[in-house]
Structures are given as structure tokens and as C-alpha cells.
Write an enzyme that holds these catalytic residues in place. Structure first.
Site, PDB file in Angstrom:
ATOM      1  N   ARG A  21      30.947  17.949  -4.271  1.00 21.54           N
ATOM      2  CA  ARG A  21      32.276  17.431  -4.645  1.00 21.54           C
ATOM      3  C   ARG A  21      33.255  18.574  -4.918  1.00 21.54           C
ATOM      4  O   ARG A  21      34.454  18.442  -4.689  1.00 21.54           O
ATOM      5  CB  ARG A  21      32.164  16.536  -5.880  1.00 21.54           C
ATOM      6  CG  ARG A  21      31.404  15.238  -5.642  1.00 21.54           C
ATOM      7  CD  ARG A  21      31.484  14.323  -6.861  1.00 21.54           C
ATOM      8  NE  ARG A  21      30.596  13.176  -6.720  1.00 21.54           N
ATOM      9  CZ  ARG A  21      29.413  13.062  -7.292  1.00 21.54           C
ATOM     10  NH1 ARG A  21      28.970  14.045  -8.073  1.00 21.54           N
ATOM     11  NH2 ARG A  21      28.672  11.997  -7.113  1.00 21.54           N
ATOM     12  N   CYS A  42      11.978   6.361 -14.952  1.00 19.56           N
ATOM     13  CA  CYS A  42      11.886   5.513 -16.141  1.00 19.56           C
ATOM     14  C   CYS A  42      11.597   4.052 -15.781  1.00 19.56           C
ATOM     15  O   CYS A  42      11.179   3.268 -16.632  1.00 19.56           O
ATOM     16  CB  CYS A  42      13.180   5.594 -16.946  1.00 19.56           C
ATOM     17  SG  CYS A  42      13.551   7.262 -17.543  1.00 19.56           S
ATOM     18  N   VAL A  80       8.371  25.107  -1.930  1.00 16.70           N
ATOM     19  CA  VAL A  80       8.803  26.494  -2.091  1.00 16.70           C
ATOM     20  C   VAL A  80       7.664  27.265  -2.746  1.00 16.70           C
ATOM     21  O   VAL A  80       7.244  26.946  -3.855  1.00 16.70           O
ATOM     22  CB  VAL A  80      10.089  26.586  -2.938  1.00 16.70           C
ATOM     23  CG1 VAL A  80      10.457  28.048  -3.174  1.00 16.70           C
ATOM     24  CG2 VAL A  80      11.234  25.862  -2.237  1.00 16.70           C
ATOM     25  N   ASN A 301      20.019  14.575 -15.790  1.00  9.20           N
ATOM     26  CA  ASN A 301      21.251  14.278 -15.054  1.00  9.20           C
ATOM     27  C   ASN A 301      22.438  15.092 -15.570  1.00  9.20           C
ATOM     28  O   ASN A 301      23.247  15.594 -14.790  1.00  9.20           O
ATOM     29  CB  ASN A 301      21.560  12.780 -15.142  1.00  9.20           C
ATOM     30  CG  ASN A 301      20.797  11.973 -14.115  1.00  9.20           C
ATOM     31  OD1 ASN A 301      21.175  11.897 -12.956  1.00  9.20           O
ATOM     32  ND2 ASN A 301      19.678  11.390 -14.535  1.00  9.20           N
ATOM     33  N   TYR A 421      32.549  -7.385 -35.042  1.00  6.27           N
ATOM     34  CA  TYR A 421      31.768  -8.383 -35.787  1.00  6.27           C
ATOM     35  C   TYR A 421      32.016  -9.781 -35.259  1.00  6.27           C
ATOM     36  O   TYR A 421      33.151 -10.208 -35.053  1.00  6.27           O
ATOM     37  CB  TYR A 421      32.106  -8.366 -37.288  1.00  6.27           C
ATOM     38  CG  TYR A 421      31.694  -9.663 -37.964  1.00  6.27           C
ATOM     39  CD1 TYR A 421      30.341  -9.963 -38.120  1.00  6.27           C
ATOM     40  CD2 TYR A 421      32.639 -10.607 -38.365  1.00  6.27           C
ATOM     41  CE1 TYR A 421      29.946 -11.173 -38.692  1.00  6.27           C
ATOM     42  CE2 TYR A 421      32.260 -11.814 -38.939  1.00  6.27           C
ATOM     43  CZ  TYR A 421      30.903 -12.089 -39.098  1.00  6.27           C
ATOM     44  OH  TYR A 421      30.516 -13.278 -39.639  1.00  6.27           O
TER      45      TYR A 421
END
Length: 459
Positions: A21, A42, A80, A301, A421
Site C-alpha cells: 500500500r 484462533c 528459507v 497483525n 446502560y
């Protein structure tokens, strides 16, 4: 500019996408030794339990996706083998063909992640013993369940993954026994909160063995140090992870005190052309500013995005983290952030502790008990950490406490929060308000709190 990224899960792909980007002209290449990329680790326990119908839902992005959307070349099944810092190149092995070749970089991002910690258990290589670290692990577990139809299982370890796998195996009709080497459940809770969680789980008839050291795995279950057998046709070892740093270490990069790869606030290693992110790096507490190792998807992330920004000329600073975590077991939610009481005392803080039990919403609207443990610093009157066990709304309260700690609110300021609330969501004075009121009274109004330990001494 040529950017090479090692690793294509959360951190590596986030870094590569952000770099693209920022720089349309850069050549960006990712090497990944596994076959699955950019997946939701996850979500793997919920695939095992059937809540996620297809593994494809957790692996929506392919190399073709990254090429089409970002013009990034992702090479799977490419390991690698070596990083040559002086020559600014990496040596790669194509695991499908066996071919070994070299690729040069201007900037390198290491995102090699973590690997499962393998305890010294005899028989751990048996076909009924599993770890859960990646997509292929989940598929192996699911295949075993489909082929062998096990009725019993043992889960070794009571961290996030251990509990989540337990819940999902139970959902499949498999009887599960939890085995924990330590004297309490789940490492992110203090002993008193762990005891409360254990009480709730026992009400649901979950067999729990603490102070139980597994020495051998067999086709019939696990054998403990005392010689007893815990039956289980399948065994899940969920004893944590360790950073995958052998490649970085052999290249001469500096490791931190935790054994993970050391980076600065910009995610740069000791080499100015090499950055790192994700589960392979050492981060630091935003409370104490000291190093720690907290491998979480959210952190991977964030640090990946910072890598991609800074490697293309940006200057984004990572402030550290609070080790915030939350998981669910049945209808029980368990969350924590910041320092535990044990950690705070070890760091030398003079702490005020409150255990606040309030309903998550009014009783007439089905409210249920929520236990909040808050650890405050007497000197600054600011929160150091919070642990919560409850049902609905634990995530909401946890996130508010995270914000309060992050921006340095004092306990007296909690009552001023204009929280949402209505009876379906909370009580008129929220448990967050009550936590602040109790701490404020203890710290400023002479209303000393009595801990369970103090109470026992009076008897």
C-alpha cells in the site's frame, strides 16, 4: 526495492500488504514452508468442533489472491534455510522439487512465528497424540476423529487452546479429562481467580487433574508420574509455544531475554535492513516497559503492519502491550489484561486488590454473577491489571479496563465514565463503576479492603 518476507501467516502477510500500500513499485516476495497461508489460527478449535463447517472458511486467502490484489509473489512449500546478512541474500529450498536457490533482498522481514512446545513425554510421536498449531494439525485431528470415532480424550495443558479444544471435543460427544502440571488452571489467572474458574467447571462435571505431570502417552491414554493411567483414545498436547528463531539466531541476529527475537519500537532488529514481527519477536509490557513474550494473533497483525509501514519509510512506534486475552469455555468467559497480582508483587508494586462480584445486568433481565479482580498501584492510584470471569459482557468490561489502563486513568475517574446502560446490557451502575468506587474508597476514604487471606487469619 526488493522486499523478502519469511513467513506467510498473520504477521508476514500483514507486513507485505502494508508495504505494498505504501510502495507500488517495490518487488515483494514471501516464502512460506507450509502450504497454508494467512489463516485464522484462533478459529482452528472451532473447526474441530464443527462450529466452522469448512477449513476453507479459515483459509480464505491463497497465493493467487495476494498476486491478484497486491502483486505480491507468495511461494508456499519454500523453506528459507539461511540468511546471509553480509551478502543480503537468503538461501531457499523448494520442498516440492528439492531445488536450492538464492534470492537477494534490499529489505528483509522475518515472521517465522512460533512452534509448539514439545514436553519430554515418552510416546509423544504416537498417531493418537496431537498438537494444534496450524491448519494441517487441525485436519489431522479431524481425520482421526472421523476415522476412529474416539469416545475419550485427554487434553494436556489449560491455556487458551487447551480449554477451547476441550469444549469442542465435548461438543462432538467425546468425554474429556483436563490434565495440568501446575497447581492451578490457566497461566493468565491468579490462583484465587483460577480457583473460582475451577469451581464453575466442576459444576459442569469436567474432570480436572492438577499437579499432574504426564510422563508417557499410550494408545489408551496418558501415564502420570505416579504411575496412574488417565484414559483417552486421543491426546491433545496444549502446553504452549516457543518462538521459532533458529534462522535468525544462526544469522547472528540478537535474541532477547525471553529467547524471542529482539526488535526495537519500529520492529527493526540489530540490522537496519532486517525487521521482524509476529510470534517470533519479543515485545514488552506497556505497564512495566520490560520485555516479555506474548504470542497473540492481535499482536502479530499489529506488529506486521508496523513492519510494513517502517520498512517503506514510515516511522510508526509500537507502544508495547498489556497481554490482553480472552477465551470462552461453554457459557463462561474468562478475560485478563495487564499485570496479575503475582506479577505486580514481583515487580515491587504496593498493590490494592479488589474482588468485585456484581451481576452483568439486572436480575430481572437474567443477569448473572460476574467476578472482577482489579489490581491497582497505591502510589499512582492507577490500574495495573484486571481479571474477569463471568458470562455475558465480559469482553465489553475487559476492553473498557484496557482503555483505562492504556490512557492512565485513576480509579476515582472510573465513576465518571458515561457508559451505555439499558437492562439488556448492564446495571445502572456498571461493574466497572463499582470497581472504581471500591478502589477509591479503599485508597482515599479509609475503607480498608479485607482479602480472603486476611479473613482466614481472623478465624
Amino acid at each position: 526495492m526488493k522486499i523478502i518476507v519469511i513467513g506467510a501467516v498473520a504477521g508476514g502477510t500483514s507486513a507485505a500488504a502494508k508495504a505494498r500500500r505504501n510502495d507500488d513499485s517495490a518487488e515483494i516476495v514471501i516464502y512460506e514452508k507450509d502450504q497454508d497461508i494467512s489463516y485464522s489460527g484462533c478459529g482452528l478449535p472451532y473447526f474441530i468442533g464443527g462450529k466452522v463447517a469448512s477449513i476453507m472458511e479459515l483459509t480464505p486467502r491463497t497465493p493467487e489472491f495476494f498476486k491478484t490484489k497486491y502483486n505480491i509473489d507468495v511461494h508456499i512449500h519454500h523453506e528459507v534455510l539461511k540468511i546471509n546478512i553480509c551478502d543480503k541474500n537468503v538461501i531457499i529450498k523448494n520442498l516440492e522439487t528439492g531445488a536450492i536457490f538464492e534470492d537477494r533482498y534490499d529489505k528483509l522481514i522475518i515472521s517465522t512465528g512460533a512452534q509448539a512446545f514439545v514436553p519430554p513425554i515418552k510416546g509423544i510421536e504416537l498417531e493418537n497424540v496431537f498438537f494444534l498449531r496450524n491448519v494441517q494439525d487441525a485436519l489431522k485431528i479431524k481425520t482421526f476423529m472421523n476415522n476412529h470415532k474416539p469416545q475419550t480424550a485427554v487434553v494436556v495443558g489449560t491455556g487458551f487452546i487447551g480449554f477451547e479444544v476441550m469444549e469442542n471435543l465435548l461438543a462432538c460427544g467425546i468425554q474429556v479429562t483436563l490434565v495440568e502440571r501446575a497447581g492451578k488452571l490457566t497461566p493468565n489467572l491468579d490462583a484465587d481467580m483460577s480457583q473460582y474458574l475451577e469451581k464453575l467447571l466442576k459444576q459442569k462435571a469436567i474432570p480436572i487433574l492438577k499437579n499432574a505431570n504426564v510422563v508417557e502417552a499410550t494408545a489408551q491414554g496418558v501415564i502420570l508420574e505416579d504411575g496412574s493411567l488417565v484414559p483417552g483414545e486421543m491426546i491433545i498436547v496444549a502446553t504452549g509455544v516457543k518462538p521459532n528463531v533458529s534462522l535468525a539466531r544462526e544469522a547472528g541476529l540478537l535474541l532477547g531475554v525471553t529467547g524471542a527475537l529482539r526488535v526495537d519500537e519500529r520492529m527493526m532488529t540489530i540490522d537496519t535492513d532486517i525487521y521482524a514481527c509476529g510470534d517470533c519477536i519479543e515485545t514488552w509490557s506497556s505497564v512495566t516497559k520490560k520485555p516479555h513474550y506474548r504470542p497473540l494473533g492481535s499482536t502479530a497483525n499489529k506488529t506486521g503492519r508496523i513492519c510494513g509501514e517502517n520498512i517503506t519509510g514510515g516511522n510508526v512506534i509500537y507502544p508495547g502491550n498489556l497481554s490482553t486475552g480472552i477465551f470462552k469455555v461453554f457459557d463462561i468467559s474468562i478475560g485478563s489484561t495487564g499485570l496479575s497480582e503475582a506479577e505486580a508483587l514481583k515487580e515491587g508494586y504496593d498493590v490494592e486488590i479488589v474482588h468485585n462480584i456484581k451481576p452483568d445486568k439486572p436480575g430481572y433481565y437474567g443477569g448473572r454473577e460476574m467476578l472482577i479482580k482489579a489490581i491497582a498501584d497505591r502510589a499512582t492510584q492507577k490500574l495495573l491489571g484486571v481479571q474477569i470471569i463471568g458470562y455475558e459482557g465480559v469482553d465489553k468490561r475487559l476492553d473498557v479496563f484496557v482503555t483505562l489502563i492504556t490512557y492512565g486513568a485513576t480509579v476515582a475517574e472510573f465513576f465518571d465514565l458515561d457508559l451505555g446502560y439499558a437492562p439488556p446490557f448492564s446495571t445502572t451502575k456498571d461493574p466497572i463503576h463499582y470497581t472504581g468506587m471500591i478502589l477509591d474508597n479503599a485508597l482515599n476514604n479509609g475503607r480498608k479492603l479485607i482479602t480472603p487471606a486476611d479473613l482466614k487469619k481472623t478465624k
